[in-house]
Design an enzyme around this catalytic site. Structure first.
Site, PDB file in Angstrom:
ATOM      1  CG  ASP A  67      93.279 -44.649 -78.175  1.00  0.00           C
ATOM      2  OD1 ASP A  67      92.720 -43.666 -77.657  1.00  0.00           O
ATOM      3  OD2 ASP A  67      94.482 -44.916 -77.998  1.00  0.00           O
TER       4      ASP A  67
ATOM      5  CE  LYS B 292      80.784 -56.544 -62.489  1.00  0.00           C
ATOM      6  NZ  LYS B 292      80.915 -55.923 -61.275  1.00  0.00           N
TER       7      LYS B 292
ATOM      8  CG  ASP C 205      75.530 -77.337 -77.638  1.00  0.00           C
ATOM      9  OD1 ASP C 205      75.562 -78.190 -76.719  1.00  0.00           O
ATOM     10  OD2 ASP C 205      74.502 -77.085 -78.295  1.00  0.00           O
TER      11      ASP C 205
ATOM     12  CG  HIS D 270      83.262 -61.223 -58.728  1.00  0.00           C
ATOM     13  ND1 HIS D 270      83.464 -60.158 -59.600  1.00  0.00           N
ATOM     14  CD2 HIS D 270      82.154 -60.902 -58.021  1.00  0.00           C
ATOM     15  CE1 HIS D 270      82.545 -59.250 -59.404  1.00  0.00           C
ATOM     16  NE2 HIS D 270      81.726 -59.667 -58.460  1.00  0.00           N
TER      17      HIS D 270
ATOM     18  CE  LYS E 204      79.362 -61.675 -61.627  1.00  0.00           C
ATOM     19  NZ  LYS E 204      80.341 -60.843 -60.898  1.00  0.00           N
TER      20      LYS E 204
ATOM     21  CG  HIS F 149      76.784 -55.040 -61.190  1.00  0.00           C
ATOM     22  ND1 HIS F 149      76.957 -56.287 -61.764  1.00  0.00           N
ATOM     23  CD2 HIS F 149      77.351 -55.116 -59.962  1.00  0.00           C
ATOM     24  CE1 HIS F 149      77.584 -57.082 -60.917  1.00  0.00           C
ATOM     25  NE2 HIS F 149      77.836 -56.400 -59.815  1.00  0.00           N
TER      26      HIS F 149
END
Length: 481
Positions: free
Chosen positions: A405, A400, A220, A213, A215, A398
């Site tokens: 603090d 995440k 380079d 899952h 991404k 979507h």
């Protein structure tokens, strides 16, 4: 004995053996009971579902994964040297946790930018791809064959024809709807494209449960991306499902320049070995950072942390728990799915009860009906415990991320649900920098302004008996979603 009785007897014996297999696997009791109920009381479909999504194969991969980690540790350590590395005292234990269990080294001198919609992300990505001169590495869950996917593919093909090494790992289940011709066109242009854990019945049925899952994109070895966006047109145009017909898709992606890209590169090269059995450890994949090339970057300290079924510990979940329980003033969380493990829910309720400002932001309209219903009782339970739960209204959230603090924050692919925290291969970046934390806090506050409080919706806080019963029934399946 007639044929039907014989078939029924064979099925009963098979179901009993499957239940015994579930029990002997010694997984969490809630998950064990859920699978046992499905196998025994949902004829045939329950058994098929267990074969595809329930069989635990993580032990078989653990030794191989540990050996690979040792190899990649040695290769990266030959190329990496940091000077004037200072670790924040308040989060040294968290940094040590990730180093000891994940070999996620902390790196300073990073410049971090956050991209909060598809237009920003893909314009930036295409610009960086056009500048690539050595190698491009993409580790993605979904690479869609649509107008945007083909545009990115064309850009990659152009780079490959100019001598740039291009490698792509895509998840086989995430791209089930994508025809092989889409990837074959890139292969013919010289791009190395490999699926992650292909699922072919019946040989690899158990692998359907363990998906990549992540991404991750590394260009380079100097520029990296990590977050929640896949390569698909809906991240620009918005969703097509209920509640999102003409609304935007809100997500968060971090663009990183600096030495922290080394850890993103390492994560990709581990996945590449996993799918291609080729260990890439040449120095060219860990080039001298821009600071050593006369360029200025930034001062953010970061770690890129991975987790998955091949690891003996759920590292990202451990990091989440430590951040939540260690918070003194606030914890703000965005997640598209809220089906928390018991330890995450306990940590949130504990933090709220001791006076920490705990806020949770989820989409009002989900993209899967079962997950949305299963999350409702968890959201209500969190709100009743003092967590400020808000529902994002303009579209599908979507994103995440978590910020704590004004000191530490994280962004990546990990949802607050059982699948991300226990079954999927995930990756998050953890930032130990006040400026980065404040930027993510501002993003959260802006999203919260476009949301409605859960407590302001009486039908959600005090549902009718039938609705509450349905919520409770769907919650029974939450460990399997």
């Amino acid at each position: 004995m007639d044929v039907m009785k014989l078939i029924f007897l064979i099925y009963q014996v098979t179901a009993i053996l499957a239940v015994i297999h579930v029990v002997m696997d010694n997984r969490q009791p809630a998950k064990t009971v859920a699978w046992a109920l499905i196998i025994y009381f949902v004829p045939i479909a329950g058994l098929v579902a267990y074969l595809f999504f329930g069989v635990n194969t993580r032990r078989e991969r653990m030794v191989e994964q540990r050996s690979l980690d040792q190899l990649t540790r040695r290769s990266m350590l030959r190329f990496v040297e940091q000077r004037n590395l200072e670790l924040p005292d308040g989060y040294k234990s968290l940094i040590d946790l990730f180093v000891n269990q994940n070999f996620s080294l902390p790196f300073n001198t990073n410049k971090v930018d956050f991209l909060t919609d598809g237009y920003q992300f893909f314009c930036s990505l295409l610009h960086d791809i056009a500048k690539a001169s050595r190698h491009i590495h993409i580790d993605i869950y979904i690479f869609e064959d649509d107008a945007l996917g083909r545009l990115v593919a064309d850009a990659l093909i152009d780079r490959a024809r100019r001598g740039v090494e291009v490698r792509i790992v895509y998840d086989d289940v995430g791209c089930w709807s994508v025809k092989n011709g889409f990837f074959e066109r890139m292969r013919e242009a010289g791009i190395e494209v490999v699926p992650f854990l292909p699922v072919r019945f019946p040989q690899f049925t158990s692998k359907a449960n363990y998906r990549n899952h992540r991404k991750l994109i590394v260009i380079d070895g100097l520029t990296g991306y990590i977050g929640g966006m896949n390569i698909a047109l809906r991240y620009v145009k918005g969703g097509k499902k209920r509640g999102m017909e003409s609304n935007r898709w809100r997500d968060t992606m971090a663009r990183i320049e600096g030495e922290g890209v080394y850890t993103l590169q390492r994560l990709f090269l581990i996945d590449w070995y996993f799918v291609d059995r080729t260990l890439l450890s040449d120095r060219k994949y860990y080039p001298a950072p821009l600071t050593q090339q006369g360029g200025a970057v930034g001062g953010s300290l970061m770690q890129a942390v991975s987790s998955g079924p091949a690891s003996p510990y759920p590292e990202i979940m451990q990091g989440y728990v430590q951040l939540i329980l260690g918070a003194r003033r606030y914890v703000y969380i965005e997640t598209p799915y809220f089906i928390p493990t018991g330890v995450i829910l306990f940590a949130l309720k504990t933090a709220a009860s001791k006076g920490v400002d705990v806020r949770l932001l989820v989409p009002r309209h989900g993209d899967t009906w079962l997950t949305q219903w299963a999350s409702r009782s968890y959201l209500r339970e969190a709100a009743e415990a003092g967590v400020r739960v808000s529902l994002y209204e303009p579209g599908f959230l979507h994103s995440k991320m978590m910020v704590c603090d004004d000191a530490v924050s994280t962004c990546g692919s990990t949802n607050i649900d059982f699948r991300s925290l226990e079954n999927n291969f995930e990756a998050n970046a953890f930032f130990y920098d006040e400026q980065v934390a404040r930027r993510l806090r501002e993003i959260f506050i802006a999203d919260e302004r476009e949301s409605v409080l859960l407590k302001a919706l009486p039908h959600r806080m005090h549902p009718r008996f039938v609705v509450r019963l349905w919520e409770s029934l769907t919650r029974l399946f939450s460990p399997l979603l």
